[in-house]
Design a protein around this motif. Structure first.
Motif, PDB file in Angstrom:
ATOM      1  N   GLU A  27       0.828  -1.207   0.000  1.00 51.58           N
ATOM      2  CA  GLU A  27       0.000   0.000   0.000  1.00 51.58           C
ATOM      3  C   GLU A  27       0.864   1.259   0.000  1.00 51.58           C
ATOM      4  OE1 GLU A  27      -3.337   0.087  -0.427  1.00 51.58           O
ATOM      5  OE2 GLU A  27      -3.046  -2.072  -0.724  1.00 51.58           O
ATOM      6  N   PHE A  28       2.016   1.198   0.651  1.00 51.55           N
ATOM      7  CA  PHE A  28       2.889   2.363   0.722  1.00 51.55           C
ATOM      8  C   PHE A  28       3.599   2.611  -0.609  1.00 51.55           C
ATOM      9  CE2 PHE A  28       2.994   0.468   5.116  1.00 51.55           C
ATOM     10  CZ  PHE A  28       1.996   1.297   5.611  1.00 51.55           C
ATOM     11  N   GLU A  29       3.889   1.553  -1.339  1.00 53.06           N
ATOM     12  CA  GLU A  29       4.462   1.717  -2.676  1.00 53.06           C
ATOM     13  C   GLU A  29       3.428   2.331  -3.623  1.00 53.06           C
ATOM     14  OE1 GLU A  29       7.746  -1.848  -3.130  1.00 53.06           O
ATOM     15  OE2 GLU A  29       5.624  -2.417  -3.091  1.00 53.06           O
ATOM     16  N   LYS A  30       2.168   1.986  -3.436  1.00 57.63           N
ATOM     17  CA  LYS A  30       1.114   2.585  -4.247  1.00 57.63           C
ATOM     18  C   LYS A  30       1.006   4.084  -3.973  1.00 57.63           C
ATOM     19  CE  LYS A  30      -1.624  -1.681  -4.370  1.00 57.63           C
ATOM     20  NZ  LYS A  30      -2.857  -2.358  -3.871  1.00 57.63           N
ATOM     21  N   ASP A  31       1.196   4.457  -2.711  1.00 61.63           N
ATOM     22  CA  ASP A  31       1.192   5.883  -2.360  1.00 61.63           C
ATOM     23  C   ASP A  31       2.224   6.644  -3.185  1.00 61.63           C
ATOM     24  OD1 ASP A  31      -0.806   5.738  -0.474  1.00 61.63           O
ATOM     25  OD2 ASP A  31       0.542   5.693   1.261  1.00 61.63           O
ATOM     26  N   TYR A  32       3.402   6.058  -3.317  1.00 60.51           N
ATOM     27  CA  TYR A  32       4.500   6.725  -4.041  1.00 60.51           C
ATOM     28  C   TYR A  32       4.079   7.057  -5.472  1.00 60.51           C
ATOM     29  CZ  TYR A  32       9.205   7.570  -5.870  1.00 60.51           C
ATOM     30  OH  TYR A  32      10.304   8.145  -6.462  1.00 60.51           O
ATOM     31  N   HIS A  33       3.461   6.122  -6.145  1.00 61.77           N
ATOM     32  CA  HIS A  33       3.080   6.351  -7.527  1.00 61.77           C
ATOM     33  C   HIS A  33       1.928   7.334  -7.652  1.00 61.77           C
ATOM     34  CE1 HIS A  33       5.336   2.491  -7.814  1.00 61.77           C
ATOM     35  NE2 HIS A  33       5.824   3.107  -8.857  1.00 61.77           N
ATOM     36  N   ARG A  34       1.058   7.389  -6.653  1.00 64.56           N
ATOM     37  CA  ARG A  34      -0.010   8.394  -6.650  1.00 64.56           C
ATOM     38  C   ARG A  34       0.570   9.797  -6.555  1.00 64.56           C
ATOM     39  NH1 ARG A  34      -5.323   6.175  -3.473  1.00 64.56           N
ATOM     40  NH2 ARG A  34      -5.273   4.047  -4.279  1.00 64.56           N
ATOM     41  N   ILE A  35       1.600   9.931  -5.739  1.00 66.76           N
ATOM     42  CA  ILE A  35       2.219  11.247  -5.543  1.00 66.76           C
ATOM     43  C   ILE A  35       2.964  11.686  -6.792  1.00 66.76           C
ATOM     44  CG2 ILE A  35       3.940  12.517  -4.206  1.00 66.76           C
ATOM     45  CD1 ILE A  35       3.294  10.440  -1.914  1.00 66.76           C
ATOM     46  N   GLY A  37       2.617  10.950  -9.814  1.00 62.85           N
ATOM     47  CA  GLY A  37       1.768  11.245 -10.957  1.00 62.85           C
ATOM     48  C   GLY A  37       0.834  12.413 -10.776  1.00 62.85           C
ATOM     49  N   SER A  38       0.930  13.122  -9.646  1.00 59.24           N
ATOM     50  CA  SER A  38      -0.028  14.190  -9.361  1.00 59.24           C
ATOM     51  C   SER A  38       0.435  15.547  -9.881  1.00 59.24           C
ATOM     52  CB  SER A  38      -0.268  14.288  -7.852  1.00 59.24           C
ATOM     53  OG  SER A  38       0.868  14.819  -7.192  1.00 59.24           O
ATOM     54  N   ALA A  39      -0.534  16.366 -10.268  1.00 56.10           N
ATOM     55  CA  ALA A  39      -0.237  17.727 -10.716  1.00 56.10           C
ATOM     56  C   ALA A  39       0.298  18.569  -9.563  1.00 56.10           C
ATOM     57  CB  ALA A  39      -1.498  18.365 -11.294  1.00 56.10           C
ATOM     58  N   SER A  40      -0.194  18.313  -8.365  1.00 56.69           N
ATOM     59  CA  SER A  40       0.258  19.072  -7.196  1.00 56.69           C
ATOM     60  C   SER A  40       1.753  18.899  -6.978  1.00 56.69           C
ATOM     61  CB  SER A  40      -0.494  18.601  -5.937  1.00 56.69           C
ATOM     62  OG  SER A  40      -1.874  18.740  -6.091  1.00 56.69           O
ATOM     63  N   PHE A  41       2.240  17.688  -7.178  1.00 53.79           N
ATOM     64  CA  PHE A  41       3.678  17.433  -7.026  1.00 53.79           C
ATOM     65  C   PHE A  41       4.460  18.097  -8.157  1.00 53.79           C
ATOM     66  CE2 PHE A  41       7.431  14.667  -7.785  1.00 53.79           C
ATOM     67  CZ  PHE A  41       8.089  14.922  -6.602  1.00 53.79           C
ATOM     68  N   GLY A 109       8.832  12.540   2.209  1.00 53.14           N
ATOM     69  CA  GLY A 109       9.795  13.513   1.702  1.00 53.14           C
ATOM     70  C   GLY A 109       9.283  14.237   0.472  1.00 53.14           C
ATOM     71  N   LEU A 110       8.598  13.507  -0.398  1.00 54.90           N
ATOM     72  CA  LEU A 110       8.032  14.124  -1.594  1.00 54.90           C
ATOM     73  C   LEU A 110       6.924  15.113  -1.247  1.00 54.90           C
ATOM     74  CD1 LEU A 110       7.707  11.026  -3.990  1.00 54.90           C
ATOM     75  CD2 LEU A 110       9.554  12.715  -3.921  1.00 54.90           C
ATOM     76  N   LEU A 111       6.199  14.838  -0.161  1.00 53.84           N
ATOM     77  CA  LEU A 111       4.998  15.608   0.170  1.00 53.84           C
ATOM     78  C   LEU A 111       5.231  16.762   1.142  1.00 53.84           C
ATOM     79  CD1 LEU A 111       2.342  12.784   0.740  1.00 53.84           C
ATOM     80  CD2 LEU A 111       2.528  14.311  -1.226  1.00 53.84           C
ATOM     81  N   HIS A 112       6.359  16.800   1.819  1.00 47.57           N
ATOM     82  CA  HIS A 112       6.465  17.675   2.984  1.00 47.57           C
ATOM     83  C   HIS A 112       6.274  19.153   2.670  1.00 47.57           C
ATOM     84  CE1 HIS A 112      10.559  18.498   1.623  1.00 47.57           C
ATOM     85  NE2 HIS A 112      10.648  19.430   2.546  1.00 47.57           N
ATOM     86  N   ASP A 113       6.529  19.573   1.440  1.00 55.45           N
ATOM     87  CA  ASP A 113       6.365  20.986   1.063  1.00 55.45           C
ATOM     88  C   ASP A 113       5.235  21.206   0.058  1.00 55.45           C
ATOM     89  OD1 ASP A 113       8.271  22.103   2.694  1.00 55.45           O
ATOM     90  OD2 ASP A 113       9.833  22.217   1.170  1.00 55.45           O
ATOM     91  N   HIS A 180     -11.769  12.741  -1.432  1.00 58.62           N
ATOM     92  CA  HIS A 180     -10.703  12.269  -0.542  1.00 58.62           C
ATOM     93  C   HIS A 180      -9.307  12.511  -1.120  1.00 58.62           C
ATOM     94  CE1 HIS A 180     -13.690  10.646   2.096  1.00 58.62           C
ATOM     95  NE2 HIS A 180     -14.150   9.811   1.182  1.00 58.62           N
ATOM     96  N   GLY A 181      -9.207  13.297  -2.169  1.00 52.85           N
ATOM     97  CA  GLY A 181      -7.906  13.649  -2.719  1.00 52.85           C
ATOM     98  C   GLY A 181      -7.135  12.445  -3.220  1.00 52.85           C
ATOM     99  N   MET A 182      -5.868  12.357  -2.843  1.00 50.45           N
ATOM    100  CA  MET A 182      -5.043  11.223  -3.268  1.00 50.45           C
ATOM    101  C   MET A 182      -5.409   9.940  -2.519  1.00 50.45           C
ATOM    102  SD  MET A 182      -1.245  12.894  -3.558  1.00 50.45           S
ATOM    103  CE  MET A 182      -0.964  14.494  -4.328  1.00 50.45           C
TER     104      MET A 182
END
Length: 503
Positions: A27-35, A37-41, A109-113, A180-182
């Motif tokens: 599930e945590f690896e899936k989180d990585y790919h969601r992030i 691929g996001s426009a926000s990132f 780390g990808l999300l913190h900012d 629910h966003g990502m």
């Protein structure tokens, strides 16, 4: 706290696993790919780290900074997990958890900012100051808004933080499938909540660093409580958050020096002199002398290799060496304070190495806890070594402030940022106050509202349904900060210019 709950794989919207699925990712690896691929990132590539709107391909943006933090997070996760398994011997920490915490930290780390507004931390300051100074002048239905909103709602704007906005971006505003966003795992959401307090509980003078800023909005209180309950946090920081914060410190403290060198704001000789000036302080002489000797050694190595710019060679390689040193010290910091981190009473940062305990337990009581196995106590023999981290990051920070943050180019951009963001808030807030009410919007207000993303307005409609008029007004103000925080530096500048007929 228990690792089995801390590493909670649940999502706010549960997802049924399809039978016969070939997806073997955790599930945590899936989180990585969601992030990823996001426009926000992706928008982080046009947001300020230190030097706004910089044309250099070398100077870091929020995107490259986040990638570096993610990398350091993973390294720290690997080191700390191995230490828990091999030295601390916490029987509740299973070998499979090593990969899980690395995956969670890499994502964090990808999300913190990701919630930061345009123009870096100065942008946060401008937004806070606007609400403190100008919200009292705004009215709705003939009453001052400050008399309508409850104290926590007002506190959310007076204490505005990009950290707080990050939770909102990933859990609501990134409208992909639903509200629910990502829809990330709760363990990851808990890790990016750096300060587990509301705006009413902020205490910047508290010795407990977890209270220094707010961590969630009134609008997200139910989500926050759900995350806390699912992960068993009881109002305290997730242990992985300390690692995330250390990785962030390591990344930006060292990168600021390298970027300042690349921009010509600090020379090799100036950096040497700054370190030399610290070599005669009684407590820290050894640490600074090691930093100085390391820097000089790399300069000599550059000359020996015949590089065109020995100073650049020395600084770049020295920064990498300092990063390695700080990763080691942060690892030791986590191990030295393992018990107090796990019982929720640790209130410092890993690189401070103070081992301070805040909350219901004293330092002695925390040391006698059975939470971490027979070898997991707060270890005094590590404290002196870990404290080196604070001296190093403090020195790097002081040098960066002196030569980069107070430089003329930065100050000019900050003055421009104040003008841009103040202008936008001056026009967006009055428009939002009367949006979605019986009041007829002025033509200029309806045009300002039309600029806001339809996705953001959709989220507002979903979460305002059935709410009181007070909370709807609050959510309309959040709609403005949501929109402004979603802007890149270039978009904010361009919108300001267009609205003023400058292009």
């Amino acid at each position: 706290m228990e690792w089995s709950k801390l590493l909670c794989e649940d999502r706010v919207r549960s997802i049924k696993k399809r039978e016969g699925s070939n997806d073997l990712r955790s599930e945590f690896e899936k989180d990585y790919h969601r992030i990823i691929g996001s426009a926000s990132f992706r928008r982080l590539q046009d947001k300020t780290q230190v030097f706004p709107l910089d044309q250099s391909d070398f100077v870091r943006t929020r995107l490259t900074h986040s990638l570096e933090v993610s990398s350091f997070c993973k390294s720290l996760g690997q080191n700390i997990a191995r230490k828990i398994l091999a030295e601390i011997k916490d029987e509740s920490f299973l070998p499979s958890y090593q990969q899980d915490i690395c995956d969670i930290l890499q994502c964090a780390g990808l999300l913190h900012d990701i919630g930061n507004p345009p123009f870096g931390h100065f942008g946060e300051t401008v937004i806070r100051e606007w609400f403190k100074n100008k919200l009292p002048d705004q009215e709705f239905s003939g009453k001052p808004i400050t008399e309508i909103l409850n104290p926590q709602m007002l506190g959310d704007f007076y204490n505005f933080e990009g950290n707080t906005q990050a939770l909102r971006v990933v859990s609501k505003l990134h409208y992909l499938v639903d509200e629910h966003g990502m829809n990330l795992t709760k363990a990851l959401l808990a890790t990016i909540i750096k300060y587990p307090v509301s705006s009413l509980e902020v205490d910047k003078k508290s010795p407990d660093i977890c209270c220094h800023k707010m961590g969630y909005y009134y609008a997200d209180r139910e989500l926050f409580n759900d995350i806390q309950e699912s992960c068993g946090l009881k109002g305290r920081r997730h242990p992985l958050t300390f690692i995330l914060e250390a990785a962030d410190d390591i990344a930006y403290r060292t990168a600021d020096i390298e970027d300042a060198y690349k921009k010509g704001l600090i020379s090799f000789d100036l950096l040497v002199r700054e370190l030399e000036s610290r070599c005669f302080e009684d407590q820290s002489d050894k640490i600074y002398r090691q930093l100085l000797d390391s820097l000089k050694y790399r300069y000599g190595k550059g000359i020996e290799l015949g590089v065109s710019d020995p100073g650049e060679y020395a600084v770049s390689n020295w920064v990498v060496a300092v990063q390695g040193k700080l990763i080691y010290l942060a690892t030791e910091g986590f191990a030295a304070n393992y018990k107090s981190i796990m019982d929720g009473s640790f209130g410092s940062e890993l690189l401070e190495g103070s081992g301070k305990v805040y909350g219901s337990k004293t330092q002695e009581e925390a040391g006698n806890s059975n939470d971490g196995g027979d070898n997991s106590g707060d270890r005094p023999d590590n404290k002196e070594h870990v404290a080196e981290g604070k001296h190093i990051v403090d020195a790097l920070g002081e040098i960066a402030i002196k030569y980069a943050f107070n430089s003329e180019p930065i100050l000019k951009i900050e003055v421009s940022a104040d003008q841009i963001l103040t202008y936008l808030l001056d026009r967006l807030v009055p428009a939002a106050i009367h949006f979605d009410t019986d009041s007829k919007l002025r033509p200029i207000d309806s045009r300002m509202i039309s600029f806001i993303s339809n996705n953001y307005k959709k989220i507002y409609q979903i979460y305002s349904e059935g709410k009181s008029e007070e909370e709807k007004l609050y959510l309309r103000l959040l709609l403005v900060t949501d929109y402004v925080c979603g802007m890149t530096d270039s978009y904010a500048k361009r919108l300001y210019q267009e609205l003023n007929g400058l292009i």
